[in-house]
Design a protein around this motif. Structure first.
Motif, PDB file in Angstrom:
ATOM      1  N   THR B  87      48.581  49.144 -11.518  1.00  0.00           N
ATOM      2  CA  THR B  87      47.934  49.976 -11.817  1.00  0.00           C
ATOM      3  C   THR B  87      48.269  50.881 -10.026  1.00  0.00           C
ATOM      4  O   THR B  87      48.406  50.730  -9.492  1.00  0.00           O
ATOM      5  CB  THR B  87      46.379  49.619 -12.227  1.00  0.00           C
ATOM      6  N   PRO B  88      47.714  51.938 -10.458  1.00  0.00           N
ATOM      7  CA  PRO B  88      47.813  52.835  -9.218  1.00  0.00           C
ATOM      8  C   PRO B  88      46.558  52.225  -8.315  1.00  0.00           C
ATOM      9  O   PRO B  88      45.236  52.711  -9.127  1.00  0.00           O
ATOM     10  CB  PRO B  88      47.143  54.651  -9.730  1.00  0.00           C
ATOM     11  N   ILE B  89      47.294  52.467  -6.916  1.00  0.00           N
ATOM     12  CA  ILE B  89      45.758  52.454  -6.147  1.00  0.00           C
ATOM     13  C   ILE B  89      46.288  52.867  -5.419  1.00  0.00           C
ATOM     14  O   ILE B  89      46.829  53.468  -4.542  1.00  0.00           O
ATOM     15  CB  ILE B  89      46.072  51.288  -5.048  1.00  0.00           C
ATOM     16  N   ALA B  90      44.951  54.081  -4.400  1.00  0.00           N
ATOM     17  CA  ALA B  90      44.792  55.284  -4.130  1.00  0.00           C
ATOM     18  C   ALA B  90      45.899  56.289  -4.014  1.00  0.00           C
ATOM     19  O   ALA B  90      47.196  56.542  -2.979  1.00  0.00           O
ATOM     20  CB  ALA B  90      44.863  54.396  -2.956  1.00  0.00           C
ATOM     21  N   GLY B  91      46.802  56.620  -5.689  1.00  0.00           N
ATOM     22  CA  GLY B  91      47.296  57.033  -5.487  1.00  0.00           C
ATOM     23  C   GLY B  91      48.987  56.209  -5.518  1.00  0.00           C
ATOM     24  O   GLY B  91      50.061  56.995  -5.863  1.00  0.00           O
ATOM     25  N   SER B  92      49.423  55.176  -5.558  1.00  0.00           N
ATOM     26  CA  SER B  92      50.899  54.827  -5.490  1.00  0.00           C
ATOM     27  C   SER B  92      50.531  53.504  -6.835  1.00  0.00           C
ATOM     28  O   SER B  92      49.256  52.676  -6.222  1.00  0.00           O
ATOM     29  CB  SER B  92      51.655  54.758  -3.984  1.00  0.00           C
ATOM     30  N   VAL B  93      51.275  53.221  -7.108  1.00  0.00           N
ATOM     31  CA  VAL B  93      51.448  51.947  -8.226  1.00  0.00           C
ATOM     32  C   VAL B  93      52.473  51.052  -6.876  1.00  0.00           C
ATOM     33  O   VAL B  93      53.594  51.593  -6.697  1.00  0.00           O
ATOM     34  CB  VAL B  93      52.440  51.947  -9.177  1.00  0.00           C
ATOM     35  N   PRO B  94      51.603  49.886  -6.751  1.00  0.00           N
ATOM     36  CA  PRO B  94      52.542  48.731  -5.900  1.00  0.00           C
ATOM     37  C   PRO B  94      53.617  48.887  -6.461  1.00  0.00           C
ATOM     38  O   PRO B  94      54.895  48.391  -5.640  1.00  0.00           O
ATOM     39  CB  PRO B  94      51.857  47.974  -5.655  1.00  0.00           C
ATOM     40  N   LEU B  95      53.603  48.805  -7.408  1.00  0.00           N
ATOM     41  CA  LEU B  95      54.757  48.148  -8.029  1.00  0.00           C
ATOM     42  C   LEU B  95      55.667  48.606  -9.216  1.00  0.00           C
ATOM     43  O   LEU B  95      55.139  48.546 -10.599  1.00  0.00           O
ATOM     44  CB  LEU B  95      54.728  46.492  -8.508  1.00  0.00           C
ATOM     45  N   GLY B  96      56.609  49.612  -9.015  1.00  0.00           N
ATOM     46  CA  GLY B  96      57.311  50.286 -10.221  1.00  0.00           C
ATOM     47  C   GLY B  96      56.149  51.148 -10.106  1.00  0.00           C
ATOM     48  O   GLY B  96      55.157  51.678 -10.118  1.00  0.00           O
ATOM     49  N   ASN B  97      56.992  51.761 -11.974  1.00  0.00           N
ATOM     50  CA  ASN B  97      56.321  52.576 -12.714  1.00  0.00           C
ATOM     51  C   ASN B  97      55.555  52.927 -13.780  1.00  0.00           C
ATOM     52  O   ASN B  97      56.744  53.376 -14.531  1.00  0.00           O
ATOM     53  CB  ASN B  97      57.382  53.939 -11.693  1.00  0.00           C
ATOM     54  N   SER B  98      55.423  51.429 -13.865  1.00  0.00           N
ATOM     55  CA  SER B  98      55.632  51.445 -15.718  1.00  0.00           C
ATOM     56  C   SER B  98      54.069  52.057 -16.268  1.00  0.00           C
ATOM     57  O   SER B  98      53.168  52.738 -15.946  1.00  0.00           O
ATOM     58  CB  SER B  98      55.546  50.251 -16.191  1.00  0.00           C
ATOM     59  N   ASP B  99      54.685  52.416 -17.842  1.00  0.00           N
ATOM     60  CA  ASP B  99      53.337  53.040 -18.645  1.00  0.00           C
ATOM     61  C   ASP B  99      52.638  51.532 -19.026  1.00  0.00           C
ATOM     62  O   ASP B  99      51.994  50.737 -18.650  1.00  0.00           O
ATOM     63  CB  ASP B  99      54.087  53.505 -20.046  1.00  0.00           C
ATOM     64  N   VAL B 100      51.758  52.198 -19.271  1.00  0.00           N
ATOM     65  CA  VAL B 100      50.834  51.808 -19.989  1.00  0.00           C
ATOM     66  C   VAL B 100      49.800  50.601 -20.607  1.00  0.00           C
ATOM     67  O   VAL B 100      49.492  49.383 -19.997  1.00  0.00           O
ATOM     68  CB  VAL B 100      48.826  52.326 -19.990  1.00  0.00           C
TER      69      VAL B 100
END
Lengths: 133, 297, 400
Positions: B87-100
């Motif tokens: 999940t995006p936290i404060a604008g950036s996703v910790p791990l990768g960029n997967s979908d919901v």
């Protein structure tokens, strides 16, 4: 009141104590219930040495009548009043388990408080003070 | 590039940050609830102390428990932690960029793993708790999914990071679709088993519900999973409904506000019976459907 | 069809609740027969809190017996000791001084208050409303403070003695107590609103755990449980003791007989108790300072009895004396012993398992009162093992 409850032998404050013979006992209880609609509040057993005394505490509105019956100590048997007063079954069980009085007609007559294997039999009997049955 | 990814996944806003924030939310909730109940309450870092203490305790496994008893809590914790990493936290996703959908998968799988822990216990109380937990899931997944679909359609993307940015530029989705946001909030409470939805752990009735048999490090894992779940759902809430965030500060205040609202519910509400839970959640599911209809038509 | 029945069979089982369970304050065992989530029958197994009190009392003198009586129950310790003393005084044939009656009444009504607030808290807790529990018990602290002022202790007050009371109520404390009582009255109003109008509470208490009036009568159910089913009985009015026939107060009854009715009866009894207390506190200054009637502890051969209204119902003490300073026979019949084994099977049948703690809690069982009698036989050692463990548990749980 004598006719209803048997022979009254003590009056103390609001409490009345009456003695009833073994044979008239059931009739007295039935009459008491029919005429006054009262309830059994408690049944107390006592090891009186030569006999067992069973006291039925009967509450009717403003009176408390204690009806005492004596049974033979070697063969303590009396009719159960649990058909007349369902609550009495509990007290009869306790009296049975503490003193060994058999209440004929009570189908649930078994220990209510004590564990039947671990606890000594009939603990409130005088002779049981040292663990013998 | 690789080192940045690893740092992002592990430290900020990755695992270390996620774990720290989970402890913070949980401690915050306990302290605020205590104050509302006219008590002093535990210190803020109490959950951390609890977990540390539990790690040191003996881990007992009852003889008659099934094989899964040992690993389901671990799987649950890892799943929910992974969901947190997605999940995006404060604008950036910790791990990768997967979908919901991947995110949802890990979330639901983790929750199921938690209840499977209850099923693999040898204790009837655990089974009852696990059954109630699963029934509660049937209840709240409906409003949960409906609300997420509304948000996805409103933002026009299935990638959480894009929904986040959409909200940052276009305003809070919950303002345009308040019913969906309400459905989401109710399902958040149910998912994290906050009163009135604390049915699976109804300890007046079934001791500790599905985690009755657990002690030691596995109980620590279950507790951590709970705390992580709260964090993940709060983050999802911010990303999908409450305006997104690009800065740490906005993330913090929004999440604490949501946790505060959840605490209010915890303090004020009595417990529902499990059949009311179903009915109640589904009503909110239909409430969310209103907004869904609005967006489709 | 056969497969359906087979599946049905698998869902019918007996769930043993207890002896240890977070639902109970004390150890009891409910064998609950369930069919799926519906309760089809309940067997109540009591006896886990057995401590041999009746027998012990027969071995100790009358003064020591007071302290034994107190320790039968933590919540209703005062009523036990007062009823005990009244039974002995009945056997002795003595009257206690006026001021002693006031102090006993004040102690008993304060105890009723603390018991009822405790009950409200326990009900809130069973409903999952933790905050309700915290708030009611916070208010209960006011009552505990008052009891501590009066007796020096929060539980096991040691106030009554044979012939009167042991401690006096200092006149300077009365205004403070009156203020606290007023505060408690306002708080109680708040709880009445909470329990009667909160939607979730209503959903879980209305119409649940029904005890029909006929059954309550036939099974001799006593106390607030009976009054919630429309049975108009209260020993304080029917067989008045202490000052209850001189004070103005009402018996609280309800007709519905469900969980909500039982909660409401206890909640409204709080108001009645506060009213009685205020009357006592305002009138106690007019009594002479005598606290005790001098009496010998050697009771002639006689029988003595006293019946009082404990917070949970009618309490009966019967004693047979034999001329010594020890009772020949002491018989104690507590309200919970009458209520729980009879009422629980009736009110739980047909209800959902999830509602069980709420319904059991509404009867306000006090299992310590239930089981008082056994003998600890030092010779065999077997029964000692059982009792020691439970005595330890009792020590952990029954302190306030």
């Amino acid at each position: 009141m004598t006719k209803l409850y048997g022979e009254i032998y003590r009056k103390q404050g609001r409490f009345v104590y009456a003695r009833v013979g073994r044979k008239q006992f059931m009739r007295v209880m039935e009459n008491a219930r029919k005429k006054t609609g009262g309830r059994i509040s408690s049944i107390s057993g006592r090891d009186a040495g030569k006999s067992m005394e069973i006291l039925y505490t009967f509450i009717t509105g403003e009176h408390v009548v204690n009806i005492k019956v004596e049974v033979d100590r070697r063969k303590p048997v009396i009719e159960s009043v649990s058909k007349l007063f369902p609550a009495a079954s509990l007290y009869e069980r306790e009296t049975y388990e503490m003193l060994g009085v058999l209440f004929e007609g009570n189908e649930e007559l078994e220990n209510i408080l004590l564990d039947s294997k671990l606890s000594p039999r009939f603990p409130l009997r005088k002779e049981d003070k040292h663990g013998k049955g | 590039m690789a080192i940045e990814t690893i740092l992002s996944a592990l430290v900020y806003p990755g695992l270390v940050f996620i774990v720290f924030m989970s402890f913070l939310y949980s401690g915050f909730m306990r302290k605020v609830a205590a104050r509302m109940q006219h008590r002093i309450g535990p210190p803020l870092w109490q959950p951390l102390l609890d977990v540390i203490k539990l790690m040191g305790k003996e881990d007992i496994r009852p003889e008659q428990s099934k094989m899964g008893f040992t690993f389901w809590p671990f799987i649950a914790m890892v799943s929910i932690a992974t969901a947190g990493l997605l999940t995006p936290i404060a604008g950036s996703v910790p791990l990768g960029n997967s979908d919901v959908f991947v995110l949802l998968y890990f979330l639901i799988f983790g929750t199921l793993a938690l209840y499977l822990s209850g099923f693999s216990s040898s204790n009837p109380f655990s089974v009852v708790g696990a059954v109630r937990g699963v029934v509660q899931m049937i209840g709240y997944e409906f409003p949960f999914v409906v609300s997420l679909i509304v948000s996805i359609l409103a933002a026009g993307s299935v990638f959480p990071i894009e929904i986040n940015n959409f909200q940052v530029y276009n305003g809070w989705i919950s303002l345009s679709f308040p019913l969906a946001a309400l459905a989401f909030f109710v399902s958040l409470l149910a998912k994290v088993e906050i009163p009135p939805f604390h049915v699976p752990e109804a300890h007046q009735e079934i001791v500790s519900g599905y985690y009755t048999e657990y002690t030691g490090s596995r109980l620590a894992m279950i507790i951590m999973t709970h705390m992580l779940k709260l964090f993940v759902l709060v983050s999802i809430g911010i990303v999908f409904f409450f305006g997104g965030s690009v800065s740490l500060f906005s993330f913090l205040w929004k999440s604490l506000a949501i946790v505060f609202l959840a605490t209010l519910s915890r303090v004020v509400m009595a417990r529902m019976r499990i059949d009311y839970v179903l009915r109640f959640c589904w009503i909110f599911g239909f409430v969310g459907l209103i907004d869904l209809a609005r967006i489709l038509l | 069809m056969a497969k359906d029945n087979e599946r049905r069979e698998k869902l019918c089982y007996t769930l043993p609740l207890g002896p240890q369970h977070p639902m109970y304050v004390e150890a009891e065992n409910l064998m609950v027969r369930v069919d799926g989530e519906t309760i089809t029958g309940v067997e109540v197994n009591i006896g886990y809190m057995h401590r041999g009190i009746e027998e012990l009392m027969q071995r100790k003198n009358y003064l020591q017996g007071i302290f034994l009586a107190e320790r039968i129950c933590g919540i209703c310790s005062g009523i036990h000791s007062v009823t005990y003393c009244e039974a002995v005084e009945n056997a002795l044939g003595i009257e206690i001084p006026e001021r002693a009656k006031y102090i006993r009444t004040i102690t008993l009504e304060l105890e009723r208050l603390h018991s009822h607030f405790l009950f409200l808290g326990v009900m809130a807790y069973e409903l999952g409303l933790d905050t309700g529990f915290m708030y009611t018990w916070r208010d209960r602290e006011h009552v505990m403070d008052m009891l501590e002022t009066l007796s020096g202790n929060r539980v096991n007050y040691g106030i009554p003695t044979i012939g009167g009371v042991r401690r006096d109520l200092p006149a300077g404390e009365i205004p403070g107590m009156l203020k606290r009582l007023e505060h408690l009255r306002k708080r109680a109003e708040h709880y009445v609103i909470l329990f009667s109008s909160d939607a979730l509470v209503r959903k879980r208490t209305l119409g649940k755990g029904n005890l029909p009036k006929g059954k309550a009568n036939s099974h001799s159910i006593v106390g607030p449980v009976a009054r919630a089913s429309g049975v108009n009985t209260d020993i304080r009015r029917d067989l008045p003791y202490l000052l209850y026939d001189e004070l103005e107060w009402n018996v609280v009854t309800r007709m519905e007989g469900d969980v909500q009715a039982r909660v409401m009866v206890k909640a409204y009894e709080i108001f009645e108790s506060i009213s009685i207390l205020k009357q006592c506190l305002n009138r106690i200054s007019r009594t002479t300072p005598e606290l005790k009637t001098k009496t010998s502890l050697f009771v002639k051969e006689n029988e003595g009895m006293s019946i009082t209204e404990a917070p949970r119902g009618e309490l009966v003490y019967y004693l047979v004396s034999n001329g010594t300073d020890r009772p020949e026979r002491m018989r104690i019949r507590t309200p919970t012993f009458t209520n729980v084994p009879s009422a629980l099977p009736i009110i739980l049948k047909g209800e959902q398992l999830a509602d069980l703690p709420v319904i059991v809690g509404s009867v306000d069982p006090c299992f310590s009162c239930c089981d008082r009698v056994t003998i600890v036989d030092e010779r065999t050692g077997e029964s000692r093992g059982v009792d020691e463990a439970f005595l330890r548990k009792l020590g952990e749980e029954n302190g306030d």
